[in-house]
Motif scaffolding. Structure first.
Motif, PDB file in Angstrom:
ATOM      1  N   ARG A 729       9.011  10.205  15.068  1.00 13.93           N
ATOM      2  CA  ARG A 729       9.293  11.637  15.133  1.00 13.93           C
ATOM      3  C   ARG A 729      10.443  11.918  14.393  1.00 13.93           C
ATOM      4  N   THR A 784      -1.994  13.804  11.289  1.00 18.73           N
ATOM      5  CA  THR A 784      -1.570  15.139  11.622  1.00 18.73           C
ATOM      6  C   THR A 784      -0.312  15.185  12.356  1.00 18.73           C
ATOM      7  N   LYS A 785       0.373  16.196  12.420  1.00 18.72           N
ATOM      8  CA  LYS A 785       1.701  16.395  13.282  1.00 18.72           C
ATOM      9  C   LYS A 785       1.060  17.144  14.480  1.00 18.72           C
ATOM     10  N   CYS A 786       1.608  16.644  15.724  1.00 20.93           N
ATOM     11  CA  CYS A 786       1.483  17.266  16.682  1.00 20.93           C
ATOM     12  C   CYS A 786       2.539  18.586  16.771  1.00 20.93           C
ATOM     13  N   GLU A 787       2.146  19.782  16.993  1.00 23.51           N
ATOM     14  CA  GLU A 787       3.057  20.932  17.035  1.00 23.51           C
ATOM     15  C   GLU A 787       3.907  21.019  18.395  1.00 23.51           C
ATOM     16  N   ASN A 788       3.269  20.172  19.404  1.00 21.64           N
ATOM     17  CA  ASN A 788       4.094  20.239  20.792  1.00 21.64           C
ATOM     18  C   ASN A 788       5.063  19.248  20.742  1.00 21.64           C
ATOM     19  N   LYS A 790       6.057  16.957  17.790  1.00 21.04           N
ATOM     20  CA  LYS A 790       6.345  16.662  16.531  1.00 21.04           C
ATOM     21  C   LYS A 790       6.099  15.219  16.151  1.00 21.04           C
ATOM     22  N   CYS A 806       1.414  12.883  24.838  1.00 22.75           N
ATOM     23  CA  CYS A 806       2.271  14.109  24.270  1.00 22.75           C
ATOM     24  C   CYS A 806       3.354  14.398  25.657  1.00 22.75           C
TER      25      CYS A 806
END
Length: 878
Positions: A729, A784-788, A790, A806
């Motif tokens: 992150r 890919t980046k997890c939007e929850n 990061k 997450c």
């Protein structure tokens, strides 16, 4: 039991008059056009409202909506109201009960979407539909909205039940409600002619009564009759729609003929199916409880008369009346006509044909075309496809119409009986599966063949050991499937392909001997290869997928039974579609199984290079493109072999566009290989420097190393030593930090383990660890980046990350249908989406775009990303 609640449309905020009024929603049938809003040049997307009033207060269980092909609203909000007054209630008194979300139209804009919503029991007298803006497409330039039909299912109720329903709805209990009749479902009544719907509903009541009285033979006849009447009703529905279109065009001749055609066809069908006997108007009939010839199997329906035949028939009746001096009115003409309808299952009977042949001016051979010259029948009418006369028969002295009249078919044609030759061919399947299922495979009716494949699939899925053993069962199934995959009907071929998948994925593994597996593949693979070159895309795509599924079977993979057939070189004499299919399947095997040095594997570098060299010389460009990709894959493994088989890389050869592009790709691969070598040399230098430092520390030396490059190298290798370099992150939108080892592992040991700075997913080479971390953070298309939270996560593990790693894991839940990670508040909405579906073995679903990924464990995700995931912002740099 729920039934259809009748209603009337009492209010519409907008309607396209006079063709598409809101009153079209009051009834259901194939000839209904439905409601449509006015075309608005200002492109106004304001909501439209429609209010329906029930004929009596009712408890509502379910609401169905049939959307238009391309005039589709994005969302329909539903409101109900209970009012004892007859006037239309105000907007403030309606209660919101839910919404229906419709999907955007497909590319062909020819499919209609039927959506249903189940609700707790609600007492209502009015239903309001509020439609949002439409989906924009090329066929809807003025943003119109349309609904073809609305159906409300429930039970009649009295007003004093209101309090009871309020108490029950407060418990939020919803039960599955069954239909009292199949004719109440919108998918049935919208495509079956209304009179047939009424008859089926009465027959269904008789069937329930027969079951209660234990008259099971009578109930069986009623069931077969209802199934046949559905087919008849769908055909009559098409005729009714054509009749209404003719009236709108003021083509009254065609409309009159359509009406006569429907009446004649119904009369013949009712006599064939013995409807009067089944209704038992005069009381109980003992004949209905005895097996009859008509219902020994599924009845064979008679063919419908064409408009040309109806016109000739009416003309002959008129001529007979004139010759007999009969001047009776329309009612007598109708009565005489019905008495003279043929009694045979085919409308084309000998008596009518004799009348037509006598009155026809072309009753002898060599008289030219048999085209109709009747002035009363239409000339330029869009007949149904199945009513058009074959062009080769128009110029013959007779046609199928006359031949069938003089040689009528038997009264009933049931299941096909096997002759001696067929019994010898199917001796093993008859022994293993029985004569009944084999006769279904040889039946002339495609429905019987589909049923036989379904029965065979259930046998193969049975976990118990077969009576005749696994090997003999496989041999019998192979003989039947070899016949089924050659079927010209796509539904039968599709069912056969699914059965083959079941055979190789569920029945054969660890049960059938290798020799029997090889015999099975040798019999089925040539037919599937032939189908892979079919002109229809859905046929050759399904054949390719079936071959690739066979190739994934471990028994097939160990014996190399598929790849050698695909790696045979293609020539210019090979049909382009077949050549393209073979090359595409070979490419998929190279990606999933890799290049094998064994010659018999069919995936050796030499065989692949020979196939690729022949492929790039094919006249069809797509074949050359696939062959070029195969050569590039082999070149990464054995460049010397490819260079040896190609012309010399000089200026003359590069004048050819094909070779110039191919050699340019070779140069890129060579450059990439040089970069890898340089990176490896740098790592070796670092290892040497680290060894020197370690040896000096061991010997007790405290002096600093002579070269400052060693410290720089140590600084580069200070990275986070975790199981994988992701997820990480970045903080404050800065570039990723270089972390020290948490496990206490020495830099020396880490350098030995990590020889090059290379991406583990896309094989990209980096010259420093800092550069590699930046690649993971911003560039790698497989991440890919997890939007929850990061974190950077692998796409294939995205659902597992949301459910277990997450920071917002508690907000997500696993869907019990498709196993996706879904927000808790959106779970119910998600289950209504089309992408929420049960996935079969060998298929996964992309968590970003929800598209199917075939063979996910054998490079499926890599192929999906390389083609281009529409929801992945990171793209592969070619």
């Amino acid at each position: 039991m729920a039934k259809k609640i009748p209603f009337s449309c009492v209010f519409a905020s907008d309607e396209d008059l006079p063709t598409y009024p809101a009153s079209e929603l009051n009834s259901h049938g194939p000839h209904i056009f439905g409601w449509r809003s006015k075309p608005d040049p200002s492109l106004d997307k304001s909501p439209k409202e429609i209010v329906l009033k029930f004929h009596y207060p009712a408890k509502i269980y379910k609401i169905q909506v049939l959307a238009h092909q391309y005039l589709i609203p994005e969302r329909i909000d539903l409101f109900i109201n209970y009012s004892s007054k007859s006037a239309t209630p105000s907007s403030q008194t309606f209660e919101y009960i839910g919404f229906i979300s419709l999907s955007q139209a497909s590319e062909n804009f020819q499919s209609r979407e039927l959506q249903s919503i189940s609700i707790p029991e609600k007492l209502a007298t009015h239903l309001k539909l509020r439609m949002g803006g439409p989906y924009s497409n090329k066929l809807n330039p003025h943003n119109q909205l349309a609904l073809l039909a609305v159906n409300v299912l429930g039970e009649e109720c009295q007003p004093n039940d209101l309090n009871h329903l309020r108490i029950k709805s407060s418990t939020d209990e919803s039960t599955e409600i069954g239909l009292s009749s199949i004719t109440d479902d919108l998918s049935y009544c919208m495509y079956v002619e209304e009179s047939i719907v009424d008859i089926v509903k009465k027959l269904e009541q008789l069937k329930h009564r027969a079951v209660e009285d234990e008259r099971f033979e009578y109930a069986r006849k009623l069931k077969l009759c209802m199934n046949c009447l559905r087919t008849v009703g769908e055909r009559l529905g098409r005729y009714a729609l054509s009749k209404r279109l003719s009236v709108l065009k003021e083509d009254f001749n065609t409309a009159r003929l359509r009406k006569e055609q429907m009446e004649l066809y119904k009369k013949v069908v009712f006599e064939k199916l013995e409807i009067d006997k089944l209704f038992e108007y005069d009381g109980l009939l003992v004949e209905n409880d005895i097996c009859s010839e008509t219902y020994a199997a599924k009845p064979q329906l008679p063919q419908a008369p064409t408009l040309v035949e109806v016109a000739k028939y009416l003309e002959n009746l008129k001529a007979n009346e004139a010759s007999n001096g009969d001047t009776a009115g329309k009612s007598n003409l109708q009565q005489d006509k019905l008495h003279e309808i043929p009694q045979s299952p085919q409308f084309r009977c000998k008596s009518n044909c004799d009348q037509i042949s006598k009155s026809s001016p072309r009753s002898s051979p060599n008289t030219g075309s048999l085209r109709r010259r009747n002035k009363s029948a239409p000339r330029n009418t869009n007949y149904d496809h199945d009513e058009r006369e074959i062009p080769t028969l128009r110029h013959s002295h007779t046609n199928e119409f006359l031949r069938e009249c003089h040689h009528p078919e038997p009264e009933m044609r049931g299941r096909s009986k096997l002759n001696d030759r067929e019994k010898r061919q199917a001796s093993i399947p008859i022994l293993v599966f029985g004569i009944d299922i084999v006769e279904l495979f040889y039946s002339r009716q495609f429905q019987d063949r589909e049923e036989a494949l379904l029965m065979l699939r259930e046998i193969l899925k049975n976990p118990e050991k077969p009576e005749f053993g696994y090997n003999k069962t496989t041999r019998g199934a192979t003989i039947l499937l070899h016949r089924a995959i050659r079927d010209a009907v796509f539904s039968v071929f599709s069912a056969a392909a699914e059965t083959i998948r079941c055979l190789f994925c569920e029945f054969i593994p660890e049960k059938v001997s290798n020799s029997e597996v090889a015999r099975c593949v040798d019999k089925l693979l040539p037919e599937l290869l032939s189908k892979s070159g079919d002109a229809s895309p859905r046929v050759h795509n399904l054949a390719q997928h079936t071959i690739l599924v066979i190739a994934t079977c471990n028994e097939v993979k160990e014996q190399h039974l598929v790849a050698p057939s695909l790696s045979r070189p293609v020539t210019n004499g090979t049909h382009p579609r077949l050549a393209l299919s073979r090359m595409q399947m070979l490419e998929q095997l190279v990606l999933s199984q890799g290049i094998n040095n064994e010659k018999q594997s069919g995936l050796s570098p030499r065989l692949l290079s020979e196939c690729g060299i022949q492929g790039i010389q094919h006249s069809h460009e797509p074949v050359r493109k696939v062959a070029e990709r195969i050569l590039l894959a082999v070149y990464k493994v054995n460049p010397r072999l490819i260079r040896k088989q190609l012309p010399p890389d000089d200026e003359i050869t590069r004048r050819n566009l094909l070779y110039r592009q191919l050699f340019a790709e070779f140069d890129k691969i060579d450059l990439q290989r040089k970069r890898e070598m340089l990176a490896e040399q740098k790592v070796n230098t670092i290892e040497f420097s680290i060894n020197e430092c370690s040896s000096s520390e061991t010997s007790g030396e405290t002096s600093r190393p002579k070269s400052s490059n060693v410290a720089e190298s140590i600084k580069i290798l200070r990275i986070n030593d975790r199981a994988s370099p992701i997820p990480f992150r970045p903080r404050n939108n800065q570039q990723p930090q270089i972390y020290k080892s948490k496990s206490g592992q020495s830099i020396k040991d880490f350098a030995k383990r990590q020889e090059t700075f290379k991406c583990t997913f896309c094989d990209t080479i980096a010259f420093s660890n800092h550069e590699l971390d930046f690649h993971y953070w911003k560039i790698c298309p497989y991440l890919t980046k997890c939007e929850n939270c990061k974190d950077i996560v692998k796409i294939s593990d995205f659902n597992n990350h949301l459910l277990s790693e997450c920071e917002r894991t508690k907000d997500f839940v696993k869907c019990d249908v498709c196993h996706d990670a879904i927000l808790v508040r959106e779970l119910e909405k998600h289950k209504k989406e089309p992408h929420c579906r049960v996935l079969t073995s060998g298929i996964a679903k992309c968590p970003l775009c929800r598209e199917n990924i075939y063979l996910p464990d054998d490079g499926g995700y890599e192929r999906h990303i390389s083609i281009g995931c529409p929801k992945q912002k990171r793209k592969i740099i070619k």
